[in-house]
Design an enzyme around this catalytic site. Structure first.
Site, PDB file in Angstrom:
ATOM      1  N   ILE A 163       0.914  -1.314  -0.110  1.00 49.87           N
ATOM      2  CA  ILE A 163       0.151  -0.036   0.007  1.00 49.87           C
ATOM      3  C   ILE A 163       0.804   1.294   0.195  1.00 49.87           C
ATOM      4  O   ILE A 163       1.913   1.320   0.691  1.00 49.87           O
ATOM      5  CB  ILE A 163      -0.825  -0.031   1.086  1.00 49.87           C
ATOM      6  CG1 ILE A 163      -1.906  -1.289   1.098  1.00 49.87           C
ATOM      7  CG2 ILE A 163      -1.909   1.463   1.528  1.00 49.87           C
ATOM      8  CD1 ILE A 163      -2.898  -1.405   2.259  1.00 49.87           C
ATOM      9  N   HIS A 171      -6.582  -4.453 -10.941  1.00 52.86           N
ATOM     10  CA  HIS A 171      -7.587  -5.072  -9.783  1.00 52.86           C
ATOM     11  C   HIS A 171      -8.369  -5.933 -10.237  1.00 52.86           C
ATOM     12  O   HIS A 171      -8.993  -5.821 -11.284  1.00 52.86           O
ATOM     13  CB  HIS A 171      -8.305  -3.968  -8.868  1.00 52.86           C
ATOM     14  CG  HIS A 171      -8.798  -4.447  -7.868  1.00 52.86           C
ATOM     15  ND1 HIS A 171      -7.955  -4.864  -6.592  1.00 52.86           N
ATOM     16  CD2 HIS A 171     -10.064  -4.922  -7.560  1.00 52.86           C
ATOM     17  CE1 HIS A 171      -8.815  -5.415  -5.729  1.00 52.86           C
ATOM     18  NE2 HIS A 171     -10.062  -5.270  -6.268  1.00 52.86           N
TER      19      HIS A 171
HETATM   20  C1  GRF Z   1      -3.341  -9.910 -10.766  1.00 51.78           C
HETATM   21  O1  GRF Z   1      -4.466 -10.538 -10.190  1.00 51.78           O
HETATM   22  C2  GRF Z   1      -3.807  -8.560 -10.352  1.00 51.78           C
HETATM   23  O2  GRF Z   1      -4.751  -8.121 -10.812  1.00 51.78           O
HETATM   24  C3  GRF Z   1      -3.452  -8.434  -8.940  1.00 51.78           C
HETATM   25  O3  GRF Z   1      -2.291  -9.235  -8.572  1.00 51.78           O
HETATM   26  C4  GRF Z   1      -2.236 -10.328  -9.409  1.00 51.78           C
HETATM   27  C5  GRF Z   1      -0.808 -10.093  -9.832  1.00 51.78           C
HETATM   28  O4  GRF Z   1      -0.562 -11.343 -10.706  1.00 51.78           O
HETATM   29  N1  GRF Z   1      -3.266  -6.921  -8.524  1.00 51.78           N
HETATM   30  P1  GRF Z   1       0.581 -11.448 -11.752  1.00 51.78           P
HETATM   31  O5  GRF Z   1       1.893 -11.046 -10.890  1.00 51.78           O
HETATM   32  O6  GRF Z   1       0.529 -10.122 -12.833  1.00 51.78           O
HETATM   33  O7  GRF Z   1       0.931 -12.584 -12.319  1.00 51.78           O
END
Ligand code: GRF
Length: 223
Positions: A99, A116
């Site tokens: 954060i 997200h």
């Molecule tokens: C994804 O689902 C993204 O939306 C969330 O964390 C996950 C990260 O996955 N914030 P990656 O590291 O891109 O494979």
């Protein structure tokens, strides 16, 4: 308007883990006519897969381990200095799991975007797929948005929706959403780089010709 003479958008990516969204951004930026160029990948966690992916793609990597700093502010100042060295037009958070304080967000105001795994404003925070299943929603998805100090808030740039299926568990739903993320994030970045989506400090302007009013996701499907 997109122009052949436009300089590629300079992009930095902040990561913490697996980096599958980073990979989608790298693949898209690798296209010969890509309007975006990724110049730096920075992680707050050493030795993560995302860093490997960047190295394979020949992109500069940096690690700023948050555990090495006494305070969140000190960590963010270093992170900010590292980012500054790449002079980014846009910073993509892609699975970046810290954060950020208002100081950092203000410092990069209008240039910081995130993906997200839910259709915001539904299900901000963690465990979005579990919560979507508990809530019984029939449609779930992902959102690319500008980063604000309130977690998972901020003007929405783009969203992708997927159906929730009767036998889904959090893992199967996460996988379906992740596939959508891998299409949505590069799409949003490309549109920003082409000047078709304008992101300001408090707003997002989307041209109407980018939107298809006939697209409807029905779940259950029409019979
Ligand atoms: C994804 O689902 C993204 O939306 C969330 O964390 C996950 C990260 O996955 N914030 P990656 O590291 O891109 O494979």
């Amino acid at each position: 308007m997109a122009s052949a003479l436009r300089e590629p958008l300079r992009v930095a990516v902040m990561v913490s883990g697996r980096g599958s969204n980073l990979q989608a951004l790298l693949n898209s930026a690798d296209a010969p006519d890509s309007p975006a160029s990724i110049g730096l990948v920075v992680s707050n966690v050493p030795n993560v897969q995302a860093l490997e992916r960047a190295k394979v793609a020949g992109i500069r990597t940096e690690v700023v381990p948050h555990r090495d700093f006494d305070s969140r502010e000190a960590f963010e100042r270093e992170m900010s200095d590292v980012l500054e060295s790449a002079s980014p037009d846009i910073i993509c958070q892609a699975g970046f799991m810290r954060i950020l304080t208002p100081w950092f967000i203000e410092r990069w105001n209008g240039r910081l975007i995130n993906i997200h795994p839910s259709l915001l404003p539904a299900f901000p925070g963690l465990k979005t797929h579990e919560r979507a299943l508990e809530a019984g929603v029939r449609v779930h998805g992902c959102t690319v948005h500008m980063v604000r100090s309130e977690v998972d808030s901020g003007p929405i740039i783009g969203q992708a929706a997927v159906p929730v299926l009767p036998n889904d568990d959090p893992d199967s739903l996460a996988e379906r959403v992740l596939q959508a993320e891998h299409r949505l994030y590069p799409t949003c970045l490309k549109l920003i780089a082409e000047g078709k989506v304008q992101i300001g400090s408090d707003s997002v302007f989307l041209a109407t010709d980018l939107c298809d009013e006939r697209q409807v996701l029905l779940n259950p499907a029409a019979v």
